[in-house]
Motif scaffolding. Structure first.
Motif, PDB file in Angstrom:
ATOM      1  N   GLY A  97      -4.650  -1.449  -3.498  1.00 12.16           N
ATOM      2  CA  GLY A  97      -3.454  -1.109  -3.194  1.00 12.16           C
ATOM      3  C   GLY A  97      -2.633  -1.975  -2.122  1.00 12.16           C
ATOM      4  N   GLN A 127      -1.959   1.281 -10.410  1.00 16.16           N
ATOM      5  CA  GLN A 127      -1.009   0.897  -9.342  1.00 16.16           C
ATOM      6  C   GLN A 127       0.038  -0.098  -9.881  1.00 16.16           C
ATOM      7  OE1 GLN A 127      -3.835  -0.446  -6.310  1.00 16.16           O
ATOM      8  NE2 GLN A 127      -4.277   1.777  -5.677  1.00 16.16           N
ATOM      9  N   ARG A 163      -9.210   2.249  -3.915  1.00 15.84           N
ATOM     10  CA  ARG A 163      -7.639   2.387  -4.431  1.00 15.84           C
ATOM     11  C   ARG A 163      -6.837   1.648  -3.164  1.00 15.84           C
ATOM     12  NH1 ARG A 163      -7.738   6.687  -0.878  1.00 15.84           N
ATOM     13  NH2 ARG A 163      -6.130   7.367   0.119  1.00 15.84           N
ATOM     14  N   ILE A 200       1.847   2.969  -3.491  1.00 16.83           N
ATOM     15  CA  ILE A 200       0.870   3.336  -4.558  1.00 16.83           C
ATOM     16  C   ILE A 200       1.144   5.162  -4.123  1.00 16.83           C
ATOM     17  CG2 ILE A 200      -0.730   1.631  -4.379  1.00 16.83           C
ATOM     18  CD1 ILE A 200      -2.627   3.574  -2.708  1.00 16.83           C
ATOM     19  N   LEU A 219       0.925  -1.078  -0.026  1.00 16.58           N
ATOM     20  CA  LEU A 219      -0.066  -0.071   0.076  1.00 16.58           C
ATOM     21  C   LEU A 219       0.985   1.204  -0.166  1.00 16.58           C
ATOM     22  CD1 LEU A 219      -2.917   1.235   0.065  1.00 16.58           C
ATOM     23  CD2 LEU A 219      -2.908   1.013   2.507  1.00 16.58           C
ATOM     24  N   PRO A 249      -1.165   6.936  -0.934  1.00 12.66           N
ATOM     25  CA  PRO A 249      -1.372   6.010   0.260  1.00 12.66           C
ATOM     26  C   PRO A 249      -2.262   6.861   1.232  1.00 12.66           C
ATOM     27  CG  PRO A 249       0.662   6.527   0.262  1.00 12.66           C
ATOM     28  CD  PRO A 249       0.232   7.065  -1.109  1.00 12.66           C
TER      29      PRO A 249
END
Length: 297
Positions: free
Chosen positions: A222, A248, A218, A94, A91, A97
Motif C-alpha cells: 500500500g 490495491q 497490505r 487502500i 497508503l 489502511p
C-alpha cells in the motif's frame, strides 16, 4: 495531539478493537467523542461481544492516552494517524489502511512519492541474492525508496542494499516495535530505527502473532507504486503481498527464474498470470515512469 488522534491512540491499546472497527468509527458522520459514549453505546458502535466487553472496558477506563503518548515519545516513537497530514497518501488510498502507524526513525521518508516494495523468499539461492543488486540499483539511482518487511532473505537483502548505497528504505514489521521478529535481523532493525524508518500498525508492546505478518503485507504494497517479487515458492507470503498490490490497483513485477527451481515457482506463476517480467530495475522504472510523472503533475 488532536482529540480524534487521542481517541485512536487510546482505542488502539484496548483489547477487542480491530483496525476495521477504528476505520468505521472514523467514517461515521457524527460530532460525538468516544468519551461521551456509555458502555452500551461503546459495545454497539464497536460491535464487541459479551465475552470481549469486560476486557475492553478494563483497558478503556484504565489506560491514560496522554501517558501512552508520553511513553511513545520517551521511546522516540511517533504515532501518525489517518487524521494526520503526514500520513502517506498512497497508503490512505487502500480500502483498509491502518488507522495509526507507529513509527521509529526518519518519518520524513513517508513523504516520498516514489516508493517500491521488494519482497521474496526467506531462503534465497545465489541467483536470488545476485538479483537484488540488478533490481534495486537502478531504482536507487533514480531516487526510489525501498520498502520491505525486514524478514530473513530477500527482504533483509533489499534493505541492506539500500543502506549500502546510502538510499532511503522503510521496514514494515508484524507485532509492535518493542518486540521485533526475527531476532537474527535485530542489528538491521536497530540500524534502520536510527537512520532509516521502521513502522508497525500495532502499539509497541504488542507481541507478534502469526496473523500479523499477512496483514502487514497490505501496508508494504500500500505504501508503494509497485511491488517486485524476487524468488517465491508456489505458496509464499510474497505472493500474498503481490495479491494485496493487485487488489490495491498497484503494479506487480516478478523476476523470472529457472523452471527447475522451486524457489522461483511462485514468481514464474505471477508472470504467467500477468505480472510484468522484470529482468532488472530498468524494467520497473520504464513501466512506472508514467505514473510518477502523473503524480508529480
Amino acid at each position: 495531539m488532536y482529540l480524534k488522534e487521542k481517541e485512536l491512540l487510546h482505542l488502539s491499546h484496548c483489547r477487542g478493537i480491530t483496525h476495521m472497527a477504528l476505520l468505521k468509527w472514523l467514517k461515521l458522520d457524527h460530532p460525538l467523542s468516544v468519551y461521551s459514549l456509555n458502555s452500551t453505546d461503546l459495545q454497539r458502535v464497536f460491535r464487541l461481544s459479551d465475552a470481549l466487553m469486560p476486557h475492553f472496558l478494563t483497558d478503556f477506563y484504565s489506560i491514560d492516552p496522554d501517558a501512552a503518548f508520553s511513553r511513545l515519545k520517551a521511546s522516540n516513537i511517533k504515532a501518525i494517524s489517518l487524521c494526520n497530514e503526514n500520513y502517506p497518501h498512497l497508503l490512505k488510498e487502500i480500502h483498509d489502511p491502518p488507522p495509526i502507524l507507529f513509527c521509529k526513525g526518519n518519518t520524513a521518508l513517508l513523504s516520498s512519492g516514489k516508493m517500491i516494495s521488494i519482497v521474496g523468499t526467506r531462503n534465497p539461492t545465489n541467483y536470488g541474492t545476485h538479483s537484488i543488486k540488478r533490481v534495486t540499483d537502478p531504482l536507487i539511482s533514480a531516487g526510489w525508496t525501498v520498502v520491505s518487511g525486514l524478514a530473513k532473505g530477500i527482504d533483509a537483502l533489499a534493505h541492506q542494499r539500500a543502506i549500502e548505497r546510502q538510499a532511503p528504505t522503510i521496514g514494515v514489521i508484524g507485532g509492535g516495535l518493542h518486540h521485533f521478529y526475527p531476532k537474527e535481523n535485530l542489528p538491521l532493525f536497530k540500524e534502520m530505527t536510527e537512520n532509516q524508518l521502521v513502522l508497525s500498525e500495532h502499539p509497541p508492546d504488542t507481541k507478534p502473532q502469526k496473523w500479523h505478518f499477512p496483514m502487514r503485507n497490505r501496508i508494504i504494497s500500500g505504501l508503494s507504486l509497485g511491488t517486485v517479487v524476487i524468488q517465491a515458492k508456489s505458496k509464499s507470503g510474497s505472493l500474498i503481498t503481490a495479491g494485496t498490490a493487485l487488489d490495491q490497483g498497484r503494479q506487480v513485477f516478478a523476476v523470472p527464474g529457472s523452471i527447475f527451481d522451486a524457489a522461483s515457482a511462485g514468481a514464474n506463476q505471477l508472470i504467467k498470470q500477468g505480472a510484468y517480467l522484470a529482468e532488472d530495475g530498468l524494467d520497473v522504472l520504464n513501466d512506472l515512469s508514467v505514473q510518477v510523472a502523473c503524480a508529480e503533475n
